[in-house]
Design a protein around this motif. Structure first.
Motif: not given
Length: 519
Positions: A367, A392, A409, A411, A422, A437, A439
């Motif tokens: 993100f 976004r 988040l 991912g 974020v 986040e 990921c």
């Protein structure tokens, strides 16, 4: 109602085990070999319901339907059976079934199995989630993505099973459409995956892997998809960049979506739209909301089928590339979307509902902004959120306006671990952090140029950690007071029995969107 529509609804109901049919309509051919070689799975849990899945496999399956019996019990020995019934495995759906078991107790583990004739499936373990208003002390989820068959063994799932998550959140690229790879560890059967039958065969191959199958037997899974379930870099109705092009991409996409449904424990309510898509190209809605009591709301997004085509790809071709945003005016077009207008509105509404201590958003890719250019100037990747800055920004604004509690988040897609904050405005590094986040890396899929990861991390200070040397998954454990995320890494996915270790561990305190590294 048209005969075609009526038939679609009958298929959906029969596959879910909810359609009453006279006994004479239930076909029961004799199967000469064990038909449950692809195992079992469960998914879409609520407080009182869960979906049970299997697909029959074998060289002598009948052309017609096969009746399956199913049982749900409180114990592994099936001495205390709480639900049982029948469902039809239909050839139109590759002899798969999606049984929607209702009336279960909240926050409870169960065992389940399927039977036909003398054959009995492996026993699966599943659970219901707590009621929406229930106080909950802990939630443990594993998140994973990107499992390319040719690139290695799925041994990460052995450690994941030992971690005993309440659920697995799979964030895309469950299968890959390629015929092989350079230095392949194992080679898939068939060539390029282009047709419905091709996709069915590829899913069956993946489902034959014992480590993946065992993880499906261990707990319920929740899903979204990315591009390789159809074709690398496809965007909405635009075809992607890998392999031979087909004359009718809409039909290819619809076949891929149907095969995804046939091999995924999701509710049969999506089936009619999936089958209609074969003729009309209409979308199959997979975004959704799951509550885990008062502790967490999980929102799963679809970042692939509604998105605008990538902008700024080098040479004007389709697909993805790194680009300089100063040299591409289309990049900033506010009409371009990652989620589509309808899903954006749905997400904003769901964020505003609140009601839980943590807001977890599962989607398929990285993100936060990731600049590939060291020093002045920027180079961005146009297939991820960096290629859709207006979209976004709208998601960030929805987080701000809703006051969503403790956004997290999750991912995948990039085959690397990235951990960061974020930001309210990625153009201003000093702007507020709204959430965090994580990921994740891939189960097996390789990454390019892992040696450059330290340079890229330094160029993007809103990230606190990046790692590209290992394949693996993440484990997120939520309590009311904090989130702890553990990154697991496989030593060598080219070795079937390779060890799995801990790469790093992070903590986020509730009410404070700041990542602290524990180890």
């Amino acid at each position: 109602m048209s005969p075609e529509r009526r038939r679609l609804l009958q298929l959906a109901a029969a596959a879910a085990g909810t359609l009453w049919l006279p006994r004479s309509a239930w076909s029961q051919p004799r199967l000469p070999e064990q038909p449950f070689a692809l195992g079992v799975a469960s998914g879409s849990p609520t407080a009182t319901s869960v979906v049970l899945w299997t697909r029959l496999a074998g060289t002598e399956l009948p052309r017609g339907p096969v009746t399956l019996r199913w049982e749900v019990a409180e114990d592994e020995g099936f001495a205390r059976i709480v639900q049982s019934g029948q469902a039809q495995a239909l050839p139109e759906l590759a002899h798969s079934v999606h049984v929607e078991v209702q009336g279960l107790a909240p926050d409870r583990w169960y065992s389940y199995r399927f039977m036909t004739g003398p054959w009995v499936s492996p026993v699966g373990r599943t659970r219901t989630f707590p009621a929406d208003d229930a106080p909950v002390e802990r939630l443990r989820i594993a998140y994973a993505s990107c499992q390319r068959w040719e690139h290695g063994w799925f041994g990460a799932y052995r450690q994941m099973r030992a971690d005993a998550p309440d659920a697995v959140v799979f964030l895309g690229d469950y299968i890959y459409e390629y015929p092989t790879a350079v230095n392949a560890v194992r080679t898939p059967i068939g060539g390029w995956v282009l047709s419905l039958d091709d996709y069915r065969a590829r899913y069956a191959l993946y489902r034959s892997d014992p480590d993946l199958q065992a993880m499906h037997h261990a707990c319920p899974w929740l899903y979204t998809w990315d591009d390789h379930e159809v074709q690398n870099d496809y965007a909405g109705r635009q075809s992607g960049s890998s392999g031979p092009q087909v004359p009718d991409f809409a039909r290819r996409r619809a076949g891929a979506y149907q095969a995804w449904y046939e091999h995924t424990p999701v509710r049969a309510s999506v089936l009619a739209r999936a089958l209609q898509g074969l003729a009309s190209g209409e979308a199959l809605r997979i975004c959704g909301r799951q509550r885990f009591g008062r502790l967490a709301t999980l929102l799963l997004l679809d970042t692939r089928q509604y998105r605008s085509p990538q902008a700024c790809t080098a040479g004007g071709r389709t697909g993805s590339s790194v680009f300089n945003p100063l040299q591409c005016a289309a990049w900033a077009d506010p009409s371009r979307s990652m989620l589509g207008a309808e899903q954006e509105a749905w997400l904003a509404s769901e964020l505003a509902r609140g009601g839980a201590a943590w807001t977890v958003v599962g989607q398929s890719t990285l993100f936060g902004q990731r600049d590939f250019a060291p020093g002045p100037g920027r180079l961005l990747w146009n297939d991820g959120w960096d290629g859709y800055p207006a979209a976004r920004r709208r998601l960030v604004e929805a987080l701000q306006q809703s006051g969503a509690a403790n956004p997290v988040l999750l991912g995948g897609d990039v085959h690397e671990n990235w951990v960061g904050h974020v930001k309210a405005d990625y153009e201003r590094p000093e702007s507020a952090s709204l959430g965090v986040e994580f990921c994740g890396t891939s189960i097996t899929s390789r990454t390019a140029r892992p040696e450059s990861i330290a340079v890229r991390l330094a160029e993007n200070p809103h990230f606190v950690y990046a790692e590209a040397d290992h394949r693996g998954y993440g484990l997120a454990e939520f309590t009311r007071d904090r989130l702890q995320v553990t990154l697991r890494g496989v030593e060598d996915v080219t070795r079937r029995e390779s060890a799995v270790g801990t790469l790093a561990r992070f903590v986020v305190e509730a009410g404070r969107p700041a990542i602290q590294r524990e180890s």
